[in-house]
Write an enzyme that holds these catalytic residues in place. Structure first.
Site, short mmCIF file in Angstrom:
data_model
loop_
_atom_site.label_atom_id
_atom_site.label_comp_id
_atom_site.label_asym_id
_atom_site.label_seq_id
_atom_site.Cartn_x
_atom_site.Cartn_y
_atom_site.Cartn_z
N ARG A 171 35.73 39.48 40.52
CA ARG A 171 37.17 39.70 40.59
C ARG A 171 37.55 40.53 41.81
O ARG A 171 38.70 40.50 42.25
CB ARG A 171 37.66 40.41 39.33
CG ARG A 171 37.59 39.56 38.06
CD ARG A 171 37.80 40.41 36.82
NE ARG A 171 39.03 41.17 36.87
CZ ARG A 171 40.20 40.74 36.41
NH1 ARG A 171 40.28 39.54 35.87
NH2 ARG A 171 41.28 41.49 36.48
N ARG A 175 35.83 42.66 52.00
CA ARG A 175 36.57 42.30 53.20
C ARG A 175 35.91 42.90 54.43
O ARG A 175 35.51 44.06 54.43
CB ARG A 175 38.02 42.79 53.11
CG ARG A 175 38.79 42.22 51.93
CD ARG A 175 40.28 42.52 52.08
NE ARG A 175 41.03 42.06 50.92
CZ ARG A 175 41.65 42.87 50.05
NH1 ARG A 175 41.62 44.18 50.24
NH2 ARG A 175 42.28 42.38 49.01
N ARG A 246 36.48 47.90 24.48
CA ARG A 246 36.48 49.26 25.00
C ARG A 246 37.89 49.80 24.86
O ARG A 246 38.88 49.05 24.98
CB ARG A 246 36.07 49.28 26.48
CG ARG A 246 34.68 48.80 26.75
CD ARG A 246 33.61 49.72 26.22
NE ARG A 246 33.48 50.94 27.03
CZ ARG A 246 32.66 51.93 26.73
NH1 ARG A 246 31.93 51.88 25.62
NH2 ARG A 246 32.56 52.98 27.53
N ARG A 276 38.73 57.72 36.29
CA ARG A 276 39.73 57.80 37.34
C ARG A 276 40.84 58.77 36.94
O ARG A 276 40.97 59.13 35.75
CB ARG A 276 40.33 56.43 37.66
CG ARG A 276 41.08 55.76 36.51
CD ARG A 276 41.56 54.38 36.93
NE ARG A 276 42.32 53.72 35.86
CZ ARG A 276 42.91 52.54 35.99
NH1 ARG A 276 42.83 51.87 37.14
NH2 ARG A 276 43.58 52.00 34.98
N GLU A 299 41.34 59.52 32.87
CA GLU A 299 41.09 58.35 32.04
C GLU A 299 39.59 58.23 31.75
O GLU A 299 38.78 58.23 32.67
CB GLU A 299 41.60 57.11 32.77
CG GLU A 299 41.67 55.86 31.97
CD GLU A 299 42.37 54.75 32.74
OE1 GLU A 299 41.78 53.67 32.88
OE2 GLU A 299 43.52 54.96 33.21
N TYR A 347 40.44 39.04 28.65
CA TYR A 347 41.11 39.96 29.56
C TYR A 347 42.06 39.15 30.43
O TYR A 347 41.65 38.25 31.16
CB TYR A 347 40.10 40.69 30.46
CG TYR A 347 40.78 41.67 31.38
CD1 TYR A 347 41.13 42.94 30.94
CD2 TYR A 347 41.12 41.29 32.67
CE1 TYR A 347 41.79 43.82 31.77
CE2 TYR A 347 41.78 42.16 33.52
CZ TYR A 347 42.11 43.43 33.06
OH TYR A 347 42.77 44.30 33.89
N ASP A 349 45.47 39.30 33.15
CA ASP A 349 46.48 39.99 33.94
C ASP A 349 47.87 39.61 33.42
O ASP A 349 48.05 38.58 32.76
CB ASP A 349 46.35 39.63 35.42
CG ASP A 349 45.14 40.29 36.07
OD1 ASP A 349 44.74 41.39 35.62
OD2 ASP A 349 44.57 39.71 37.01
#
Length: 382
Positions: A171, A175, A246, A276, A299, A347, A349
């Site tokens: 995912r 670059r 989770r 994070r 988190e 999962y 988006d």
């Protein structure tokens, strides 16, 4: 007039409920939470006025023009380009891994072609990676993998990366330019008044009866059909066992000024217990300078217990058989269709969630007009 029930006032439920209501059907939307929006719910922090993402940050990004056009019917989308920084071994880097990350990490000044050749020399070729670690070693090599992904992944998923599917890492882009945008989708933004206001606008439709702080099980009235976006295993009272997720713990704190200078700062090292810190005024850059104080969330990920909010379906091999058994049970159960992230144990988006709900709505209205029975699943979750 036939009466329908939609369980869950999140994105899937809101889109389907509006389609039913606009088509002239009576629909009850029920959610056991006292607020709408599901896990993308937002609200103003009473102490600061900053818009909070109550269940963790959600960034809207899509290349689907129909989905982008749909959400803009119900909110003003403000420009927002998501960027993530990462702390690894005492230094800060940009993610996803890009040319700046590579040059910083190795202390070099390589060009794109030089960096490509350099990273290629670090990788372990693998035609068909079987797990997350093999994918990482084939994609970025051991040094970058151990610095940015190994510890973070163990914390996020609570297990060795060798047990996780390669698709999780796929995912994320790699670059060889200085582009540090987290998403490459054509359209990116944030609803200016928050996601809860956007969902409220979607639900503000004729023939829609919204009932909050009420469980579906307590409704006690017959419906022509139920569209269920809650947990698949919960609908069947976990009779086959629990699907594993989770969950997340959030430690909210206030600070003066600007705490970290960015919306998301990942902590990659395994000895840092949290994954994070998110600073929420940076998710609304058009207004962040209006606030003298700030709010942040540390988190931490852990296994989801019976009373926790499920966030990420694990979908390991041991879950696949249980999922297939629940899918078979659902298909043998008349009068209900399962939708969304929880209802299909995937999962998703936000743009995919909305796109699937729009497609399901079109198919649903056609089936109702023809007198056909809606399927248990509009999208195969296997």
């Amino acid at each position: 007039m036939a009466r329908y029930c939609v369980v869950g006032a999140g994105l899937s439920g809101a889109v389907v409920a509006r389609a039913l209501g606009e088509a002239g059907h009576s629909v009850v939307v029920v959610d056991e939470r006292a607020r709408i929006g599901g896990n993308c719910a937002t609200a103003r922090d009473p102490a600061t006025g900053i818009m909070e993402h109550l269940y963790g940050p959600h960034i809207f990004h899509t290349s689907d023009e129909s989905v982008w056009a749909y959400v803009q019917r119900f909110c003003a989308m403000a420009p927002y380009a998501h960027r993530v920084q990462a702390v690894a071994r005492g230094r800060v880097y940009a993610l996803p891994v890009n040319l700046l990350t590579i040059n910083q990490f190795f202390g070099m000044t390589m060009s794109p072609s030089e960096a490509q050749a350099f990273i290629r020399s670090k990788t372990r070729p693998c035609e068909a990676p079987r797990n997350f670690e093999e994918q990482a070693l084939a994609m970025i090599g051991r040094e970058l993998y151990e610095a940015f992904f190994e510890g973070y992944t163990r914390k996020q998923w609570g297990m060795s990366p060798t047990r996780l599917p390669a698709s999780i890492l796929k995912r994320l882009p790699l670059r060889f330019t200085y582009d540090d945008s987290y998403f490459a989708h054509r359209y990116q933004g944030m609803p200016k008044d928050g996601y809860s206001a956007m969902v409220a606008s979607i639900l503000d439709a004729p023939n829609v009866d919204l009932r909050l702080a009420q469980g579906f099980e307590a409704l006690g009235e017959p419906f022509a059909h139920v569209f269920y976006s809650g947990p698949l295993d919960r609908y069947f009272d976990y009779r086959l066992g629990r699907l594993n997720y989770r969950t997340l713990d959030f430690e909210k704190f206030h600070a003066e000024g600007d705490y970290q200078g960015t919306a998301v700062l990942n902590y990659c090292d395994a000895d840092t217990p949290f994954t994070r810190i998110t600073e929420h005024k940076h998710f609304a850059p058009w207004e962040k300078d209006a606030f003298d104080r700030t709010i942040c969330y540390r988190e931490t990920s852990r296994a989801c217990g019976p009373d926790d909010i499920p966030y990420y379906p694990i979908r390991l091999a041991e879950e696949q058989k249980l999922l297939r058994d629940y899918i078979a049970l659902a298909r043998a159960t008349p009068g209900v269709s399962f939708m969304g992230r929880l209802g299909t144990y995937r999962y998703l988006d936000m743009d995919v969630t909305i796109g699937e709900a729009l497609t399901a709505s079109q198919r649903l209205l056609t089936m109702i007009a023809e007198g056909a029975t809606p399927p248990a699943f509009f999208v195969d979750p296997a």
